[in-house]
Scaffold this motif. Sequence first.
Motif, PDB file in Angstrom:
ATOM      1  N   ASP A 117       0.654  -1.961  13.558  1.00  0.00           N
ATOM      2  CA  ASP A 117       1.684  -1.133  14.456  1.00  0.00           C
ATOM      3  C   ASP A 117       2.857  -1.939  14.823  1.00  0.00           C
ATOM      4  OD1 ASP A 117       0.363  -3.456  15.543  1.00  0.00           O
ATOM      5  OD2 ASP A 117      -0.533  -2.154  17.405  1.00  0.00           O
ATOM      6  N   SER A 118       3.045  -3.137  14.497  1.00  0.00           N
ATOM      7  CA  SER A 118       4.153  -3.833  14.699  1.00  0.00           C
ATOM      8  C   SER A 118       5.049  -3.792  13.590  1.00  0.00           C
ATOM      9  CB  SER A 118       3.930  -5.373  14.866  1.00  0.00           C
ATOM     10  OG  SER A 118       3.150  -5.958  13.752  1.00  0.00           O
ATOM     11  N   GLY A 119       4.862  -2.613  12.515  1.00  0.00           N
ATOM     12  CA  GLY A 119       5.738  -2.634  11.665  1.00  0.00           C
ATOM     13  C   GLY A 119       5.472  -3.320  10.248  1.00  0.00           C
ATOM     14  N   THR A 120       4.306  -3.876  10.217  1.00  0.00           N
ATOM     15  CA  THR A 120       3.857  -4.613   8.977  1.00  0.00           C
ATOM     16  C   THR A 120       3.802  -3.686   7.918  1.00  0.00           C
ATOM     17  OG1 THR A 120       2.970  -6.507  10.317  1.00  0.00           O
ATOM     18  CG2 THR A 120       2.552  -6.481   7.976  1.00  0.00           C
ATOM     19  N   LYS A 121       4.111  -3.888   6.520  1.00  0.00           N
ATOM     20  CA  LYS A 121       3.871  -3.075   5.665  1.00  0.00           C
ATOM     21  C   LYS A 121       3.259  -4.073   4.557  1.00  0.00           C
ATOM     22  CE  LYS A 121       6.040  -0.468   1.815  1.00  0.00           C
ATOM     23  NZ  LYS A 121       6.936   0.030   1.289  1.00  0.00           N
ATOM     24  N   VAL A 122       2.190  -3.603   3.807  1.00  0.00           N
ATOM     25  CA  VAL A 122       1.477  -4.637   2.795  1.00  0.00           C
ATOM     26  C   VAL A 122       1.685  -3.983   1.393  1.00  0.00           C
ATOM     27  CG1 VAL A 122      -0.375  -6.027   2.280  1.00  0.00           C
ATOM     28  CG2 VAL A 122       0.354  -5.469   4.537  1.00  0.00           C
ATOM     29  N   THR A 123       2.021  -4.922   0.307  1.00  0.00           N
ATOM     30  CA  THR A 123       2.260  -4.341  -1.040  1.00  0.00           C
ATOM     31  C   THR A 123       1.484  -5.517  -1.741  1.00  0.00           C
ATOM     32  OG1 THR A 123       4.213  -3.172  -0.837  1.00  0.00           O
ATOM     33  CG2 THR A 123       3.492  -3.969  -3.221  1.00  0.00           C
ATOM     34  N   ALA A 124       0.543  -5.215  -2.691  1.00  0.00           N
ATOM     35  CA  ALA A 124      -0.417  -6.031  -3.438  1.00  0.00           C
ATOM     36  C   ALA A 124       0.034  -5.977  -4.938  1.00  0.00           C
ATOM     37  CB  ALA A 124      -1.847  -6.069  -3.058  1.00  0.00           C
ATOM     38  N   VAL A 125       0.271  -7.095  -5.567  1.00  0.00           N
ATOM     39  CA  VAL A 125       0.070  -6.828  -7.000  1.00  0.00           C
ATOM     40  C   VAL A 125      -0.721  -8.038  -7.372  1.00  0.00           C
ATOM     41  CG1 VAL A 125       1.698  -7.306  -8.965  1.00  0.00           C
ATOM     42  CG2 VAL A 125       2.579  -6.569  -7.295  1.00  0.00           C
ATOM     43  N   MET A 126      -1.918  -7.466  -8.209  1.00  0.00           N
ATOM     44  CA  MET A 126      -3.114  -8.395  -8.534  1.00  0.00           C
ATOM     45  C   MET A 126      -2.999  -8.427 -10.253  1.00  0.00           C
ATOM     46  SD  MET A 126      -5.413  -6.159  -6.032  1.00  0.00           S
ATOM     47  CE  MET A 126      -7.072  -6.711  -6.304  1.00  0.00           C
ATOM     48  N   GLY A 127      -3.164  -9.778 -10.603  1.00  0.00           N
ATOM     49  CA  GLY A 127      -3.063 -10.004 -12.153  1.00  0.00           C
ATOM     50  C   GLY A 127      -4.335 -10.238 -12.679  1.00  0.00           C
ATOM     51  N   TYR A 128      -4.768  -9.823 -13.799  1.00  0.00           N
ATOM     52  CA  TYR A 128      -6.173  -9.871 -14.481  1.00  0.00           C
ATOM     53  C   TYR A 128      -5.936 -10.364 -15.930  1.00  0.00           C
ATOM     54  CZ  TYR A 128      -7.588  -7.225 -10.471  1.00  0.00           C
ATOM     55  OH  TYR A 128      -7.606  -6.708  -9.127  1.00  0.00           O
ATOM     56  N   ARG A 129      -7.079 -10.957 -16.468  1.00  0.00           N
ATOM     57  CA  ARG A 129      -6.828 -10.900 -18.018  1.00  0.00           C
ATOM     58  C   ARG A 129      -6.873  -9.670 -18.705  1.00  0.00           C
ATOM     59  NH1 ARG A 129     -11.217 -15.801 -18.261  1.00  0.00           N
ATOM     60  NH2 ARG A 129     -10.202 -17.631 -17.171  1.00  0.00           N
ATOM     61  N   ASN A 130      -7.883  -8.717 -18.228  1.00  0.00           N
ATOM     62  CA  ASN A 130      -8.114  -7.490 -18.829  1.00  0.00           C
ATOM     63  C   ASN A 130      -8.547  -6.285 -17.814  1.00  0.00           C
ATOM     64  OD1 ASN A 130     -10.796  -7.957 -18.173  1.00  0.00           O
ATOM     65  ND2 ASN A 130     -11.007  -9.413 -19.934  1.00  0.00           N
ATOM     66  N   SER A 131      -9.074  -5.395 -18.355  1.00  0.00           N
ATOM     67  CA  SER A 131      -9.075  -4.399 -17.485  1.00  0.00           C
ATOM     68  C   SER A 131     -10.257  -4.455 -16.402  1.00  0.00           C
ATOM     69  CB  SER A 131      -9.367  -2.793 -18.299  1.00  0.00           C
ATOM     70  OG  SER A 131     -10.615  -3.170 -19.155  1.00  0.00           O
ATOM     71  N   GLY A 132     -11.088  -5.400 -16.230  1.00  0.00           N
ATOM     72  CA  GLY A 132     -12.109  -5.867 -15.540  1.00  0.00           C
ATOM     73  C   GLY A 132     -11.494  -6.064 -14.010  1.00  0.00           C
ATOM     74  N   LEU A 133     -10.855  -4.852 -13.399  1.00  0.00           N
ATOM     75  CA  LEU A 133      -9.812  -5.008 -12.304  1.00  0.00           C
ATOM     76  C   LEU A 133     -10.867  -5.108 -10.832  1.00  0.00           C
ATOM     77  CD1 LEU A 133      -7.565  -2.058 -13.055  1.00  0.00           C
ATOM     78  CD2 LEU A 133      -7.406  -4.619 -13.914  1.00  0.00           C
ATOM     79  N   PHE A 134     -11.501  -6.314 -10.784  1.00  0.00           N
ATOM     80  CA  PHE A 134     -12.484  -6.569  -9.565  1.00  0.00           C
ATOM     81  C   PHE A 134     -11.438  -6.576  -8.068  1.00  0.00           C
ATOM     82  CE2 PHE A 134     -11.254 -10.858 -11.378  1.00  0.00           C
ATOM     83  CZ  PHE A 134     -10.710 -11.509 -10.129  1.00  0.00           C
ATOM     84  N   LEU A 135     -12.036  -5.987  -7.312  1.00  0.00           N
ATOM     85  CA  LEU A 135     -11.607  -5.914  -5.925  1.00  0.00           C
ATOM     86  C   LEU A 135     -10.457  -4.786  -5.843  1.00  0.00           C
ATOM     87  CD1 LEU A 135     -11.914  -9.634  -4.665  1.00  0.00           C
ATOM     88  CD2 LEU A 135     -13.477  -7.907  -4.392  1.00  0.00           C
ATOM     89  N   LYS A 136      -9.866  -4.186  -6.830  1.00  0.00           N
ATOM     90  CA  LYS A 136      -8.653  -3.433  -6.826  1.00  0.00           C
ATOM     91  C   LYS A 136      -8.949  -2.357  -5.817  1.00  0.00           C
ATOM     92  CE  LYS A 136      -5.867  -0.316  -9.787  1.00  0.00           C
ATOM     93  NZ  LYS A 136      -6.354   1.097  -8.883  1.00  0.00           N
TER      94      LYS A 136
END
Length: 266
Positions: A135-154
């Motif tokens: 509500d204060s204007g915060t915006k969040v973008t996340a880039v998550m790096g993995y070894r392979n397609s096991g994208l845990f927590l995505k």
Amino acid sequence: MKKKTTMTVLDSHMLAQDIWSLELAYAPEDIPDEVRPGQFAGLYPAGGDMILMRPISICRWDGTRGTLRFVYRAAGKGTRSFTSLRAGDRIDMLGILGNGYDLEKLRGKHVLLLGGGIGVPPMLELAAALQGTADSGTKVTAVMGYRNSGLFLKDEMEVFADVYTATEDGSAGTKGNVLDAVRENKIQADVVCACGPLPMLRAIKRYAQEKNIPAYISLEERMACGVGVCLGCVAKTTKVDDHSKVHNARVCVEGPVFSADDVDLD
């Protein structure tokens, strides 16, 4: 609140190859008043042949329920022992430890979260905490790096942030590392928060300097005591540390979160 507490296991299951989720509950009288994103705790393996705690970052905190969730890689004898835990089991924990991310420095900004490998889990708690400042204007973008397609927590991260992925083998998202994904998707931000292996953090520090934006990074170090006594987890700093009076800081106390400008990663 640095004290040894006996926790109750609520859930333990595997998320991806060698990646496990462990949820623990405090006894009502032991629930801490606050847990900050980026802090960690030390979990003690069962049995008398492993006496040192294993430091694991906090993935999620529920103050109402008094629960902590850890997502860790089962890599050695100690962490592999945690995979045998089941609901109702008890485990000793030292916590809450370390210095987390300062939400006030992030409020109202476009925050870029960069998590690599087992550096992804603490970014989830930070993203959740930042959602409370939206509500204060915060915006969040996340880039998550993995070894392979096991994208845990995505999937869980997508609840709180715009999410991009990078994989070493190119099986999902951008082929390469998190900064490759940042550049490919032309992501711009006001501030960076990151956790991951040292080469990644070194590159992120250079990236932030090139963009002239602040970066706050969480360092990974081997730890013995977790409370700053043994000096086994010191990191080289650009400033003289108040405790040691030299260019060192204890990752378990002054960290694990530092301003990238304050640590020497070369």
